[in-house]
Design an enzyme around this catalytic site. Sequence first.
Site, PDB file in Angstrom:
ATOM      1  N   LYS A 112       0.818  -1.214   0.000  1.00  0.00           N
ATOM      2  CA  LYS A 112       0.000   0.000   0.000  1.00  0.00           C
ATOM      3  C   LYS A 112       0.849   1.260   0.000  1.00  0.00           C
ATOM      4  O   LYS A 112       0.417   2.306  -0.471  1.00  0.00           O
ATOM      5  CB  LYS A 112      -0.991   0.000   1.168  1.00  0.00           C
ATOM      6  CG  LYS A 112      -2.016  -1.126   1.031  1.00  0.00           C
ATOM      7  CD  LYS A 112      -3.340  -0.855   1.710  1.00  0.00           C
ATOM      8  CE  LYS A 112      -4.319  -1.953   1.317  1.00  0.00           C
ATOM      9  NZ  LYS A 112      -5.619  -1.893   1.909  1.00  0.00           N
ATOM     10  N   LYS A 194      -4.628 -10.457  -6.141  1.00  0.00           N
ATOM     11  CA  LYS A 194      -5.937 -10.606  -5.518  1.00  0.00           C
ATOM     12  C   LYS A 194      -6.887  -9.510  -5.969  1.00  0.00           C
ATOM     13  O   LYS A 194      -6.466  -8.407  -6.335  1.00  0.00           O
ATOM     14  CB  LYS A 194      -5.825 -10.640  -3.993  1.00  0.00           C
ATOM     15  CG  LYS A 194      -5.716  -9.306  -3.329  1.00  0.00           C
ATOM     16  CD  LYS A 194      -5.738  -9.448  -1.821  1.00  0.00           C
ATOM     17  CE  LYS A 194      -5.884  -8.073  -1.186  1.00  0.00           C
ATOM     18  NZ  LYS A 194      -7.216  -7.738  -0.744  1.00  0.00           N
ATOM     19  N   LYS A 197     -10.077  -3.591  -3.812  1.00  0.00           N
ATOM     20  CA  LYS A 197     -10.818  -2.330  -3.951  1.00  0.00           C
ATOM     21  C   LYS A 197      -9.948  -1.237  -4.534  1.00  0.00           C
ATOM     22  O   LYS A 197     -10.447  -0.298  -5.131  1.00  0.00           O
ATOM     23  CB  LYS A 197     -11.169  -1.797  -2.562  1.00  0.00           C
ATOM     24  CG  LYS A 197     -12.134  -2.540  -1.778  1.00  0.00           C
ATOM     25  CD  LYS A 197     -12.293  -1.699  -0.513  1.00  0.00           C
ATOM     26  CE  LYS A 197     -12.742  -2.513   0.644  1.00  0.00           C
ATOM     27  NZ  LYS A 197     -12.635  -1.774   1.892  1.00  0.00           N
TER      28      LYS A 197
HETATM   29  P1  ATP Z   1      -8.678  -4.465  -0.696  1.00  0.00           P
HETATM   30  O1  ATP Z   1      -7.649  -5.463  -0.324  1.00  0.00           O
HETATM   31  O2  ATP Z   1      -9.791  -4.999  -1.511  1.00  0.00           O
HETATM   32  O3  ATP Z   1      -8.091  -3.206  -1.249  1.00  0.00           O
HETATM   33  P2  ATP Z   1      -8.859  -3.621   1.996  1.00  0.00           P
HETATM   34  O4  ATP Z   1      -7.429  -3.964   2.210  1.00  0.00           O
HETATM   35  O5  ATP Z   1      -9.316  -2.220   2.179  1.00  0.00           O
HETATM   36  O6  ATP Z   1      -9.398  -4.111   0.610  1.00  0.00           O
HETATM   37  P3  ATP Z   1     -10.994  -4.556   3.685  1.00  0.00           P
HETATM   38  O7  ATP Z   1     -12.105  -4.027   2.919  1.00  0.00           O
HETATM   39  O8  ATP Z   1     -10.765  -3.986   5.022  1.00  0.00           O
HETATM   40  O9  ATP Z   1      -9.641  -4.596   2.894  1.00  0.00           O
HETATM   41  O10 ATP Z   1     -11.128  -6.132   3.768  1.00  0.00           O
HETATM   42  C1  ATP Z   1     -12.205  -6.761   4.345  1.00  0.00           C
HETATM   43  C2  ATP Z   1     -11.953  -8.255   4.346  1.00  0.00           C
HETATM   44  O11 ATP Z   1     -11.948  -8.768   3.010  1.00  0.00           O
HETATM   45  C3  ATP Z   1     -10.638  -8.712   4.967  1.00  0.00           C
HETATM   46  O12 ATP Z   1     -10.885  -9.783   5.852  1.00  0.00           O
HETATM   47  C4  ATP Z   1      -9.812  -9.174   3.804  1.00  0.00           C
HETATM   48  O13 ATP Z   1      -8.913 -10.196   4.159  1.00  0.00           O
HETATM   49  C5  ATP Z   1     -10.872  -9.692   2.872  1.00  0.00           C
HETATM   50  N1  ATP Z   1     -10.456  -9.668   1.469  1.00  0.00           N
HETATM   51  C6  ATP Z   1     -10.000  -8.598   0.788  1.00  0.00           C
HETATM   52  N2  ATP Z   1      -9.734  -8.923  -0.499  1.00  0.00           N
HETATM   53  C7  ATP Z   1     -10.036 -10.243  -0.628  1.00  0.00           C
HETATM   54  C8  ATP Z   1      -9.977 -11.166  -1.725  1.00  0.00           C
HETATM   55  N3  ATP Z   1      -9.567 -10.793  -2.918  1.00  0.00           N
HETATM   56  N4  ATP Z   1     -10.357 -12.447  -1.497  1.00  0.00           N
HETATM   57  C9  ATP Z   1     -10.782 -12.837  -0.284  1.00  0.00           C
HETATM   58  N5  ATP Z   1     -10.858 -12.006   0.788  1.00  0.00           N
HETATM   59  C10 ATP Z   1     -10.486 -10.721   0.632  1.00  0.00           C
HETATM   60  N1  LTN Z   2      -6.854  -4.798   8.075  1.00  0.00           N
HETATM   61  C1  LTN Z   2      -8.132  -5.368   7.779  1.00  0.00           C
HETATM   62  C2  LTN Z   2      -9.290  -4.611   8.358  1.00  0.00           C
HETATM   63  C3  LTN Z   2      -9.268  -4.707   9.835  1.00  0.00           C
HETATM   64  C4  LTN Z   2      -9.540  -5.871  10.601  1.00  0.00           C
HETATM   65  C5  LTN Z   2      -9.378  -5.466  11.958  1.00  0.00           C
HETATM   66  C6  LTN Z   2      -9.897  -7.173  10.274  1.00  0.00           C
HETATM   67  C7  LTN Z   2      -8.961  -3.718  10.711  1.00  0.00           C
HETATM   68  N2  LTN Z   2      -9.054  -4.148  11.973  1.00  0.00           N
HETATM   69  C8  LTN Z   2      -9.560  -6.382  12.987  1.00  0.00           C
HETATM   70  C9  LTN Z   2     -10.056  -8.077  11.333  1.00  0.00           C
HETATM   71  C10 LTN Z   2      -9.886  -7.683  12.672  1.00  0.00           C
HETATM   72  C11 LTN Z   2      -8.283  -5.434   6.276  1.00  0.00           C
HETATM   73  O1  LTN Z   2      -8.975  -6.254   5.839  1.00  0.00           O
HETATM   74  N3  LTN Z   2      -7.731  -4.602   5.498  1.00  0.00           N
END
Ligand code: ATP
Ligand code: LTN
Length: 325
Positions: A112, A194, A197
């Site tokens: 990131k 993967k 978003k």
């Molecule tokens: P992204 O990785 O999509 O940019 P993010 O890091 O902002 O999203 P969150 O929206 O906080 O992540 O993620 C919510 C949940 O979705 C987390 O438990 C993460 O592990 C799961 N997750 C994110 N992307 C995937 C994926 N491609 N397949 C399965 N689980 C996922």
């Molecule tokens: N980092 C996680 C979001 C997240 C989370 C948590 C998930 C923040 N605090 C505590 C489980 C438990 C992500 O999916 N990007």
Amino acid sequence: MKKRIFSGAQPTGELHIGNYLGALKNWVALQHDYESFFCIVNLHAVTLPQDPKVLKKKTLDLARIYLAAGIDPEVSTVFIQSDVSEHAELAWVLNCVSRMGELERMTQFKDKGRGNAERASVGLFTYPVLMASDILLYQTDLVPVGQDQKQHLELTRDLAERFNRDFGDTFRIPDPYIPPVGAAIMSLKEPDKKMSKSDENLNGSIFLLDDPDTVTRKIRKAVTDSGTEITFDESRPAITNLLTIYHLLTGKTADECESHFEGKGYGVFKSELAEVTVEYLRPFQQKVKEFEDGDLERILSGGAEKARSVASETLKSVYSRMGIR
Ligand code: ATP
Ligand code: LTN
């Protein structure tokens, strides 16, 4: 006494089917067997630049998505991270327990922060410590997340063990719950990455709020592997990923999925997958529209109150063990 689960998602971008299949769907399934806390982690969101108006809206939108996906606020505690100030307070303490070296090894910071530590926020660097605080405040047993969060869970356990060793038994050591299938749904455009978003290529992700035409178009244009067979096969990641989505959305067994598509081509497979996805999302999308802002506010403030009552107990014992007050 029921065991506890805690999980959360960031109110940034649009939730996609990877977030749903990797996390949200499991929260819904587990909520009746555990005492559950589901958080909208808006303090995590600001580790990257956000437009304040958009962030505010997305925070409530994410609450709507949790509820429409089937989180029952009568059963589970749903709340916004910033409404419970103990999260930020415990994060400070755990920052003082964490080591620079261990945070430097976190791969999400490298991804990131786009490898440019000089320009990344200190918040992004210490993001996993805030996540550990989220989890440890609730004496959590199990954390249902996707594969990408595994490393953060390991850090959480290390920090809890270190704190317990140095200051006395304070935190429960949580286990990750990473589903055997669906923990890493891949991009439809680049099956070695993967679904995310934050991916600039919107065609790689199926968003939960995509309309039927968009879903159908994205699936039709999804990349495939060479060959013609529609089977689960690690050496053919694109088809395996699409078939995994089909498998999870239909609830058919892996064998049933493979035999269903035996002798059929990619065209037939993709149009069936598109239909299944559209029909799966339809009732969810209808429900999302049904929650009024007033209902949401009521649910979220009740959730915050419940969360605070648990979190404040943990923080009190942390402070007292450290001689803070
Ligand atoms: P992204 O990785 O999509 O940019 P993010 O890091 O902002 O999203 P969150 O929206 O906080 O992540 O993620 C919510 C949940 O979705 C987390 O438990 C993460 O592990 C799961 N997750 C994110 N992307 C995937 C994926 N491609 N397949 C399965 N689980 C996922
Ligand atoms: N980092 C996680 C979001 C997240 C989370 C948590 C998930 C923040 N605090 C505590 C489980 C438990 C992500 O999916 N990007």
